[in-house]
Design a protein around this motif. Structure first.
Motif, PDB file in Angstrom:
ATOM      1  N   LYS A  23      46.102 104.355  44.671  1.00 25.92           N
ATOM      2  CA  LYS A  23      47.523 104.092  44.482  1.00 25.92           C
ATOM      3  C   LYS A  23      48.301 103.839  45.767  1.00 25.92           C
ATOM      4  CE  LYS A  23      47.815 106.738  40.223  1.00 25.92           C
ATOM      5  NZ  LYS A  23      48.529 107.782  39.510  1.00 25.92           N
ATOM      6  N   LEU A  24      47.653 103.795  46.903  1.00 23.00           N
ATOM      7  CA  LEU A  24      48.340 103.564  48.166  1.00 23.00           C
ATOM      8  C   LEU A  24      47.963 102.176  48.674  1.00 23.00           C
ATOM      9  CD1 LEU A  24      50.277 105.152  49.992  1.00 23.00           C
ATOM     10  CD2 LEU A  24      48.297 105.845  51.331  1.00 23.00           C
ATOM     11  N   VAL A  25      48.941 101.274  48.698  1.00 30.12           N
ATOM     12  CA  VAL A  25      48.712  99.869  49.018  1.00 30.12           C
ATOM     13  C   VAL A  25      49.285  99.555  50.397  1.00 30.12           C
ATOM     14  CG1 VAL A  25      49.206  97.492  48.308  1.00 30.12           C
ATOM     15  CG2 VAL A  25      48.821  99.254  46.573  1.00 30.12           C
ATOM     16  N   GLN A  26      48.489  98.862  51.211  1.00 36.79           N
ATOM     17  CA  GLN A  26      48.937  98.402  52.519  1.00 36.79           C
ATOM     18  C   GLN A  26      48.896  96.887  52.547  1.00 36.79           C
ATOM     19  OE1 GLN A  26      47.350 100.211  56.164  1.00 36.79           O
ATOM     20  NE2 GLN A  26      46.963  98.134  56.887  1.00 36.79           N
ATOM     21  N   VAL A  27      50.022  96.273  52.926  1.00 33.22           N
ATOM     22  CA  VAL A  27      50.135  94.818  52.975  1.00 33.22           C
ATOM     23  C   VAL A  27      50.745  94.430  54.321  1.00 33.22           C
ATOM     24  CG1 VAL A  27      51.225  92.783  51.927  1.00 33.22           C
ATOM     25  CG2 VAL A  27      50.461  94.674  50.480  1.00 33.22           C
ATOM     26  N   THR A  28      50.188  93.395  54.939  1.00 35.80           N
ATOM     27  CA  THR A  28      50.743  92.871  56.182  1.00 35.80           C
ATOM     28  C   THR A  28      51.289  91.476  55.928  1.00 35.80           C
ATOM     29  OG1 THR A  28      49.235  94.164  57.529  1.00 35.80           O
ATOM     30  CG2 THR A  28      50.234  92.254  58.580  1.00 35.80           C
ATOM     31  N   LEU A  82      62.315 102.624  44.869  1.00 37.37           N
ATOM     32  CA  LEU A  82      61.217 102.617  45.837  1.00 37.37           C
ATOM     33  C   LEU A  82      61.458 103.559  47.011  1.00 37.37           C
ATOM     34  CD1 LEU A  82      60.257  98.837  46.018  1.00 37.37           C
ATOM     35  CD2 LEU A  82      59.177 100.671  44.713  1.00 37.37           C
ATOM     36  N   ARG A  83      62.663 104.115  47.123  1.00 35.97           N
ATOM     37  CA  ARG A  83      62.948 105.049  48.221  1.00 35.97           C
ATOM     38  C   ARG A  83      61.958 106.196  48.198  1.00 35.97           C
ATOM     39  NH1 ARG A  83      68.922 105.505  47.455  1.00 35.97           N
ATOM     40  NH2 ARG A  83      69.486 103.519  48.332  1.00 35.97           N
ATOM     41  N   GLY A  84      61.402 106.500  49.356  1.00 37.46           N
ATOM     42  CA  GLY A  84      60.454 107.603  49.460  1.00 37.46           C
ATOM     43  C   GLY A  84      59.024 107.230  49.118  1.00 37.46           C
ATOM     44  N   THR A  85      58.792 106.001  48.633  1.00 38.15           N
ATOM     45  CA  THR A  85      57.435 105.586  48.287  1.00 38.15           C
ATOM     46  C   THR A  85      56.958 104.444  49.158  1.00 38.15           C
ATOM     47  OG1 THR A  85      58.152 103.988  46.618  1.00 38.15           O
ATOM     48  CG2 THR A  85      57.762 106.248  45.868  1.00 38.15           C
ATOM     49  N   THR A 142      54.048  95.449  58.491  1.00 37.33           N
ATOM     50  CA  THR A 142      53.047  96.139  57.675  1.00 37.33           C
ATOM     51  C   THR A 142      53.765  97.160  56.815  1.00 37.33           C
ATOM     52  OG1 THR A 142      51.288  95.816  59.295  1.00 37.33           O
ATOM     53  CG2 THR A 142      50.988  97.595  57.706  1.00 37.33           C
ATOM     54  N   VAL A 143      53.524  97.074  55.518  1.00 31.01           N
ATOM     55  CA  VAL A 143      54.165  97.968  54.559  1.00 31.01           C
ATOM     56  C   VAL A 143      53.089  98.764  53.835  1.00 31.01           C
ATOM     57  CG1 VAL A 143      55.571  98.079  52.467  1.00 31.01           C
ATOM     58  CG2 VAL A 143      56.099  96.388  54.219  1.00 31.01           C
ATOM     59  N   VAL A 144      53.326 100.059  53.708  1.00 31.89           N
ATOM     60  CA  VAL A 144      52.448 100.927  52.934  1.00 31.89           C
ATOM     61  C   VAL A 144      53.296 101.497  51.807  1.00 31.89           C
ATOM     62  CG1 VAL A 144      51.008 102.988  52.958  1.00 31.89           C
ATOM     63  CG2 VAL A 144      51.067 101.479  54.961  1.00 31.89           C
ATOM     64  N   ALA A 145      52.848 101.299  50.578  1.00 32.92           N
ATOM     65  CA  ALA A 145      53.626 101.749  49.423  1.00 32.92           C
ATOM     66  C   ALA A 145      52.732 102.490  48.442  1.00 32.92           C
ATOM     67  CB  ALA A 145      54.269 100.562  48.724  1.00 32.92           C
TER      68      ALA A 145
END
Length: 134
Positions: A105-110, A23-26, A43-46
């Motif tokens: 493909k870009l997911v944001q989760v809090t 997951l590094r870099g993503t 808050t994470v964006v992956a």
């Protein structure tokens, strides 16, 4: 005088990259340390490798919270506020209304958590796990 919400880099996000090198870099994120004792917001964006929708992400979190991760993960269908997490033993409460998918493909989760209480409970879980090997 209003209390400030300091926006800080997150050891939690850095830890994910160390624990899961793929997951590094993503993945990127930040935390807000709320004035409520112990309450924090992450808050994470992956970037994921496949197309996904926000309802699919929400359902996945629901399944894990109701299944194998029920002791450490919770979800809330209502927006979460700092007082909601005070004293909560879960490592994270996912704020489902805030889950977003940008593009495909870009997911944001809090996620919200009470850092001292959640940490204490994970240490207790670790001791119970270690005792099972005696």
């Amino acid at each position: 005088m209003a209390e400030e919400l300091p926006n800080t880099s997150s050891d939690a996000v850095r830890s994910v990259g160390q624990l899961l090198p793929d997951l590094r870099g993503t993945i990127e994120g930040f935390t807000l340390h709320e004035p409520t004792a112990g309450a924090s917001c992450l808050t994470v964006v992956a970037e994921v490798h496949f197309s996904v929708s926000a309802p699919e992400v929400r359902n996945a979190f629901r399944q894990y919270a109701d299944g194998p991760l029920h002791q450490i993960l919770s979800v809330s269908a209502e927006p979460v506020v700092p007082a909601d997490v005070s004293g909560c033993a879960h490592s994270a409460i996912i704020d489902l209304p805030s889950v977003k998918v940008l593009g495909e493909k870009l997911v944001q989760v809090t996620a919200w958590y009470d850092a001292p209480i959640a940490f204490q409970n994970r240490i207790i879980d670790l001791f119970k796990y270690l005792q099972s090997y005696e």
